[in-house]
Design a protein around this motif. Structure first.
Motif, PDB file in Angstrom:
ATOM      1  N   VAL A  69      10.314  10.428 -13.740  1.00 43.95           N
ATOM      2  CA  VAL A  69      11.160   9.367 -14.293  1.00 43.95           C
ATOM      3  C   VAL A  69      10.951   8.135 -13.412  1.00 43.95           C
ATOM      4  O   VAL A  69      11.333   8.124 -12.245  1.00 43.95           O
ATOM      5  N   GLU A  70      10.296   7.137 -13.972  1.00 43.66           N
ATOM      6  CA  GLU A  70       9.908   5.962 -13.193  1.00 43.66           C
ATOM      7  C   GLU A  70      11.140   5.227 -12.668  1.00 43.66           C
ATOM      8  O   GLU A  70      12.138   5.079 -13.366  1.00 43.66           O
ATOM      9  N   ASP A  71      11.051   4.760 -11.437  1.00 37.99           N
ATOM     10  CA  ASP A  71      12.156   4.027 -10.815  1.00 37.99           C
ATOM     11  C   ASP A  71      11.566   3.127  -9.742  1.00 37.99           C
ATOM     12  O   ASP A  71      11.385   3.528  -8.597  1.00 37.99           O
ATOM     13  N   GLU A  72      11.233   1.895 -10.121  1.00 34.54           N
ATOM     14  CA  GLU A  72      10.540   0.999  -9.205  1.00 34.54           C
ATOM     15  C   GLU A  72      11.406   0.648  -7.993  1.00 34.54           C
ATOM     16  O   GLU A  72      10.897   0.498  -6.878  1.00 34.54           O
ATOM     17  N   GLY A  73      12.711   0.520  -8.210  1.00 32.72           N
ATOM     18  CA  GLY A  73      13.593   0.247  -7.077  1.00 32.72           C
ATOM     19  C   GLY A  73      13.540   1.352  -6.046  1.00 32.72           C
ATOM     20  O   GLY A  73      13.573   1.095  -4.833  1.00 32.72           O
ATOM     21  N   LEU A  74      13.445   2.596  -6.525  1.00 30.22           N
ATOM     22  CA  LEU A  74      13.369   3.744  -5.620  1.00 30.22           C
ATOM     23  C   LEU A  74      12.014   3.783  -4.903  1.00 30.22           C
ATOM     24  O   LEU A  74      11.928   4.184  -3.740  1.00 30.22           O
ATOM     25  N   VAL A  75      10.967   3.354  -5.597  1.00 28.90           N
ATOM     26  CA  VAL A  75       9.643   3.252  -4.954  1.00 28.90           C
ATOM     27  C   VAL A  75       9.719   2.290  -3.775  1.00 28.90           C
ATOM     28  O   VAL A  75       9.268   2.591  -2.655  1.00 28.90           O
ATOM     29  N   ILE A  76      10.291   1.116  -4.003  1.00 29.71           N
ATOM     30  CA  ILE A  76      10.381   0.097  -2.949  1.00 29.71           C
ATOM     31  C   ILE A  76      11.263   0.587  -1.806  1.00 29.71           C
ATOM     32  O   ILE A  76      10.945   0.388  -0.622  1.00 29.71           O
ATOM     33  N   GLU A  77      12.374   1.253  -2.156  1.00 30.46           N
ATOM     34  CA  GLU A  77      13.285   1.729  -1.106  1.00 30.46           C
ATOM     35  C   GLU A  77      12.623   2.803  -0.250  1.00 30.46           C
ATOM     36  O   GLU A  77      12.732   2.784   0.987  1.00 30.46           O
ATOM     37  N   ASN A  78      11.933   3.740  -0.878  1.00 32.17           N
ATOM     38  CA  ASN A  78      11.260   4.785  -0.102  1.00 32.17           C
ATOM     39  C   ASN A  78      10.144   4.211   0.765  1.00 32.17           C
ATOM     40  O   ASN A  78       9.906   4.683   1.876  1.00 32.17           O
ATOM     41  N   ALA A  79       9.456   3.188   0.266  1.00 28.27           N
ATOM     42  CA  ALA A  79       8.427   2.530   1.080  1.00 28.27           C
ATOM     43  C   ALA A  79       9.055   1.862   2.294  1.00 28.27           C
ATOM     44  O   ALA A  79       8.431   1.771   3.359  1.00 28.27           O
ATOM     45  N   GLY A  80      10.294   1.395   2.136  1.00 25.92           N
ATOM     46  CA  GLY A  80      10.996   0.777   3.255  1.00 25.92           C
ATOM     47  C   GLY A  80      11.595   1.774   4.220  1.00 25.92           C
ATOM     48  O   GLY A  80      12.059   1.391   5.302  1.00 25.92           O
ATOM     49  N   LEU A  81      11.592   3.043   3.846  1.00 28.32           N
ATOM     50  CA  LEU A  81      12.148   4.093   4.712  1.00 28.32           C
ATOM     51  C   LEU A  81      11.080   4.884   5.457  1.00 28.32           C
ATOM     52  O   LEU A  81      11.407   5.681   6.341  1.00 28.32           O
ATOM     53  N   THR A  82       9.831   4.688   5.078  1.00 25.07           N
ATOM     54  CA  THR A  82       8.756   5.519   5.641  1.00 25.07           C
ATOM     55  C   THR A  82       7.591   4.671   6.127  1.00 25.07           C
ATOM     56  O   THR A  82       7.301   3.609   5.574  1.00 25.07           O
ATOM     57  N   GLU A  83       6.902   5.158   7.158  1.00 23.82           N
ATOM     58  CA  GLU A  83       5.661   4.528   7.610  1.00 23.82           C
ATOM     59  C   GLU A  83       4.442   5.346   7.179  1.00 23.82           C
ATOM     60  O   GLU A  83       3.334   4.821   7.138  1.00 23.82           O
ATOM     61  N   TRP A  84       4.672   6.606   6.858  1.00 25.05           N
ATOM     62  CA  TRP A  84       3.577   7.486   6.428  1.00 25.05           C
ATOM     63  C   TRP A  84       4.117   8.355   5.279  1.00 25.05           C
ATOM     64  O   TRP A  84       4.414   9.527   5.454  1.00 25.05           O
ATOM     65  N   PRO A  85       4.284   7.771   4.088  1.00 19.22           N
ATOM     66  CA  PRO A  85       4.972   8.472   2.997  1.00 19.22           C
ATOM     67  C   PRO A  85       4.166   9.634   2.426  1.00 19.22           C
ATOM     68  O   PRO A  85       2.957   9.507   2.185  1.00 19.22           O
ATOM     69  N   VAL A  86       4.876  10.747   2.205  1.00 16.74           N
ATOM     70  CA  VAL A  86       4.260  11.938   1.614  1.00 16.74           C
ATOM     71  C   VAL A  86       5.202  12.476   0.526  1.00 16.74           C
ATOM     72  O   VAL A  86       6.169  13.175   0.829  1.00 16.74           O
ATOM     73  N   PRO A  87       4.980  12.147  -0.758  1.00 19.37           N
ATOM     74  CA  PRO A  87       5.838  12.666  -1.826  1.00 19.37           C
ATOM     75  C   PRO A  87       5.653  14.175  -2.012  1.00 19.37           C
ATOM     76  O   PRO A  87       4.524  14.687  -2.020  1.00 19.37           O
ATOM     77  N   LEU A  88       6.774  14.885  -2.154  1.00 22.02           N
ATOM     78  CA  LEU A  88       6.774  16.343  -2.307  1.00 22.02           C
ATOM     79  C   LEU A  88       7.689  16.733  -3.464  1.00 22.02           C
ATOM     80  O   LEU A  88       8.769  16.172  -3.623  1.00 22.02           O
ATOM     81  N   LEU A  89       7.245  17.713  -4.244  1.00 24.27           N
ATOM     82  CA  LEU A  89       8.041  18.197  -5.376  1.00 24.27           C
ATOM     83  C   LEU A  89       8.892  19.384  -4.946  1.00 24.27           C
ATOM     84  O   LEU A  89       8.424  20.295  -4.264  1.00 24.27           O
ATOM     85  N   GLU A 139       0.835  -1.206   0.000  1.00 23.93           N
ATOM     86  CA  GLU A 139       0.000   0.000   0.000  1.00 23.93           C
ATOM     87  C   GLU A 139       0.872   1.259   0.000  1.00 23.93           C
ATOM     88  O   GLU A 139       0.580   2.237  -0.700  1.00 23.93           O
ATOM     89  N   ARG A 140       1.953   1.221   0.769  1.00 27.69           N
ATOM     90  CA  ARG A 140       2.857   2.386   0.782  1.00 27.69           C
ATOM     91  C   ARG A 140       3.536   2.567  -0.581  1.00 27.69           C
ATOM     92  O   ARG A 140       3.699   3.682  -1.070  1.00 27.69           O
ATOM     93  N   GLN A 141       3.928   1.466  -1.191  1.00 27.31           N
ATOM     94  CA  GLN A 141       4.544   1.550  -2.521  1.00 27.31           C
ATOM     95  C   GLN A 141       3.576   2.158  -3.534  1.00 27.31           C
ATOM     96  O   GLN A 141       3.958   3.032  -4.327  1.00 27.31           O
ATOM     97  N   ASP A 142       2.339   1.703  -3.512  1.00 24.34           N
ATOM     98  CA  ASP A 142       1.334   2.239  -4.443  1.00 24.34           C
ATOM     99  C   ASP A 142       1.120   3.733  -4.199  1.00 24.34           C
ATOM    100  O   ASP A 142       0.996   4.518  -5.156  1.00 24.34           O
ATOM    101  N   LEU A 143       1.084   4.121  -2.931  1.00 26.40           N
ATOM    102  CA  LEU A 143       0.871   5.534  -2.603  1.00 26.40           C
ATOM    103  C   LEU A 143       2.033   6.382  -3.122  1.00 26.40           C
ATOM    104  O   LEU A 143       1.826   7.439  -3.733  1.00 26.40           O
TER     105      LEU A 143
END
Length: 736
Positions: A237-257, A216-220
């Motif tokens: 720029v899509e980066d699935e490895g980075l998606v998985i890594e960020n999901a592993g670093l956060t419990e409440w992910p909030v992407p910001l530009l 769920e965090r990865q999808d978010l």
């Protein structure tokens, strides 16, 4: 049936370890339950930076009662044997049963074990799981850590939640007792949360700013990162490895530009992306034209009250420092030409027995020039091939590659273009490491192909020359990958050459290009080199064949068919060989091919049992040279004799025998012509024409005839059939 929840809470679990930890937790849990005779229903495992969680559905309340039977000695056995059996089982003699086993009365111990409460099973299983957990790296902590038997975990373990249904499973590990309480988000909800059970676990954590489901965090992250980029008119720029890594670093992910200084875009885009990705775990964005934009997406682990302005500002500052370093490296490196940079390679040891990187470059340059001048790589300018090879490793001593080793080759291409070198040279420098892996792009530009092939061949030949071959799972110099790279370059560019002859020529050249002086076995190196390279007995050619089998197995090609084509001999043009293998695979998969293979094996078995060789065949009748071939030609009594002579067998051929002879007369030249023309499908078609005649021959002709002349002729005919098949492929190596 009841659901069970287990949470193991700790300090931050490295993102790279979480996928393995989830798999290990499920595996250990299943193992412990299986040992108790419990089979769970669906198991779900989640991870966050601070916890591993497992939910097992459908657990019974108690295990099933089991009856364990142990066979003992016969009733007639000595008393000592019975005493030993009683000690082993803990029973008395009157508790044993006597059963007949093959006419012998035999003691049996039958122990009825009642069912256990699954809650008790879990209370024993949890400590066992924790202590057996196979973290790649783990640590001890606290006062107990002075003892080697103290608890180890990836980071200090701080809490255990274990609830079966709504009942607490009481257990203790390393002084940590299980309970109903866990903790929410480190900043948003740092206090304790009471969990009722598996049914409300995820909901209660979500209310406390913890999305426990990693998917769920990865999808978010994936969706919101795209959205914030799109809102700014940009494309992520899509980066699935980075998606998985960020999901592993956060419990409440909030992407910001965020944005960075546009002046940094003078640096090659791959450098900016690598800096952002590796150092900061940021995504980068592209504009509408596909160019790198001055924007990044970071993933916060908190809901900011200011809309993330402060978080973005802090991340921008950190990224700016990184990009400033990259820009400095880019500017400084371009002040030195690649040719001057290449001179520094003489200070870097490639291998203690193989000299410096400069020595390797000289060998690669010579090989690349030779591959081009000999036409092995068609349409390749030898001068450009040599120039590109001489400069291909120069970026290894640049500041940029020193900071980002992943950019080797790529930066060399940029520096070559900045110098004004030809595009073919710059491209070859950039891509000469390719293909790196099975899914990597294969170069097709002639100069690039020549340099890439030379680089990999030099690596393989040199390490084989000093007996540094891969062994088992160990391949410290990535020689298997280099060999697969050579094969892909050959096949995808359809490079036509003799592998044996080319390796022998190159080995001779390389052996005299500055290797020996670095070897402890200098006097023997040249001859040993040629021996390793040019023999098929555990040499480099054999190594290539093994790699080819591995590569083609993944493509669905059977290894025995590769052996069958190699078994013909003289076939070391790999492009031609593979075409032949593909045609053979299609053929043996057909009904004609399967039946012909069966006929071949039957013929080969007969010849093997008879210990037959071609020299065993002899003329049916000796000739003196004085015979009149037309004597008695009109005599009716002589017609059968003349028919036998006309058959060439010395006796009248049986119809099925003559049919096989005629079929071979037609098929042999057809197959030979087709093989010469590389029309392997037609060669297989020619073999297919032998299927019916060989079947008919076995059905209607007696090979081991009492007449020795017939027997010899028919064995010779089977040998001819076997040889005809061997001209296309060695069917003796085909399985089945």
């Amino acid at each position: 049936m009841t659901d069970f929840l287990l949470e193991l809470r700790s300090e931050e679990i490295p993102a790279r370890m979480q996928a393995g930890a989830r798999a290990d937790l499920e595996k250990l849990f299943r193992k412990e339950l299986a040992a108790a005779g419990v089979t769970p229903g669906q198991i779900t495992v989640w991870s966050t930076p601070r916890r591993l969680a497992l939910i097992a559905n459908g657990l019974p309340d108690v295990t099933e009662a089991v009856s364990e039977e142990t066979k003992g000695p016969a009733t007639s056995a000595p008393e000592q044997a019975l005493d030993g059996f009683l000690r082993k089982t803990g029973l008395t003699k009157d508790q044993l049963e006597v059963r007949d086993v093959k006419g012998k009365d035999t003691y049996f111990a039958v122990v009825e074990k009642p069912g256990r409460a699954v809650k008790d099973v879990l209370a024993e299983a949890i400590p066992a799981i924790v202590r057996a957990f196979p973290w790649p790296k783990s640590q001890r902590w606290g006062a107990a850590s002075i003892g080697t038997d103290s608890l180890r975990w990836v980071r200090p373990l701080s809490g255990i939640v274990a609830i079966l249904g709504e009942d607490l499973v009481e257990c203790e590990v390393g002084g940590i007792r299980s309970g109903y309480a866990t903790k929410g988000h480190r900043f948003h909800a740092p206090g304790e949360i009471t969990i009722g059970g598996a049914h409300d676990y995820a909901r209660k954590l979500s209310a406390c700013h913890v999305i426990v489901d990693h998917v769920e965090r990865q999808d978010l992250i994936r969706d919101e990162a795209r959205n914030v980029a799109a809102a700014a008119g940009l494309k992520l720029v899509e980066d699935e490895g980075l998606v998985i890594e960020n999901a592993g670093l956060t419990e409440w992910p909030v992407p910001l530009l965020g944005r960075f200084d546009e002046a940094f875009l003078e640096v090659p885009p791959e450098t900016i992306q690598l800096t952002a990705r590796v150092n900061q775990k940021y995504f980068v964005c592209e504009d509408a034209d596909g160019n790198l934009a001055d924007a990044f997406v970071c993933t916060a682990n908190i809901d900011a009250t200011d809309g993330g302005v402060g978080i973005v500002a802090g991340n921008r500052k950190v990224l700016a420092a990184r990009l400033s370093d990259a820009r400095f490296f880019w500017q400084q490196d371009r002040k030195v030409s690649l040719a001057d940079q290449a001179k520094k390679l003489a200070r870097i040891t490639f291998h203690e027995k193989l000299g410096t990187v400069a020595d390797k470059v000289e060998r690669v340059a010579k090989l690349a020039e030779w591959l081009a001048s000999e036409g092995i790589v068609p349409n390749c300018d030898p001068v450009l091939a040599r120039q590109a090879a001489e400069l291909c490793k120069a970026d290894l001593v640049t500041e940029m590659v020193g900071e980002f080793p992943e950019l080797q080759g790529l930066m060399g291409g940029y520096y070559a273009r900045a110098e004004g070198l030809r595009d073919a040279v710059a491209d070859a420098i950039r891509d000469h490491y390719k293909p790196v892996g099975q899914g990597d792009e294969v170069p097709t530009a002639p100069v690039t192909v020549a340099v890439a092939l030379a680089d990999k061949l030099d690596t393989l030949m040199c390490f084989f020359a000093i007996s540094e071959k891969p062994t088992g799972s160990k391949d410290p110099f990535a020689l298997r990958r280099a060999a697969l790279g050579v094969l892909r370059l050959i096949f995808e560019n359809r490079l036509r050459f003799s592998l044996d002859d080319t390796l022998e020529t190159l080995a001779g050249d390389v052996a005299h290009t500055g290797i020996a002086e670095f070897s402890d076995v200098q006097p023997q190196l040249s001859s040993a080199f040629l021996s390793e390279i040019c023999t098929n007995d555990a040499g480099l050619v054999d190594f290539f064949i093994d790699r080819l089998k591995v590569q083609q197995k993944e493509a669905g090609v059977r290894h025995d068919l590769i052996d069958a084509v190699f078994g013909v001999g003289g076939e070391d043009d790999l492009v031609r060989l593979l075409a032949r293998v593909h045609a053979l695979q299609a053929f043996v998969g057909s009904e004609d091919g399967a039946n012909l293979l069966a006929g071949y094996k039957r013929a080969a078995n007969i010849l093997r049992k008879e210990n037959w060789s071609a020299s065993d065949a002899a003329p049916a009748h000796p000739h003196t040279g004085d015979e009149d071939p037309l004597e008695n030609v009109d005599d009716p009594d002589m017609q059968e004799i003349y028919a036998a002579a006309g058959s060439g067998l010395g006796y009248p051929a049986e119809p099925a025998e003559q049919a096989l002879i005629d079929a071979l007369d037609a098929a042999e030249p057809r197959a030979a012509t087709a093989v010469a023309a590389e029309d392997f499908a037609s060669a297989m078609s020619a073999l297919a024409s032998l299927r019916a005649p060989i079947d008919g021959f076995f059905d209607q002709v007696t090979v081991n005839d009492t007449d020795s002349i017939k027997r010899t002729s028919r064995l010779a005919l089977l040998d001819r059939f076997r040889a005809a098949v061997h001209n296309v492929a060695d069917f003796s190596r085909i399985e089945g």
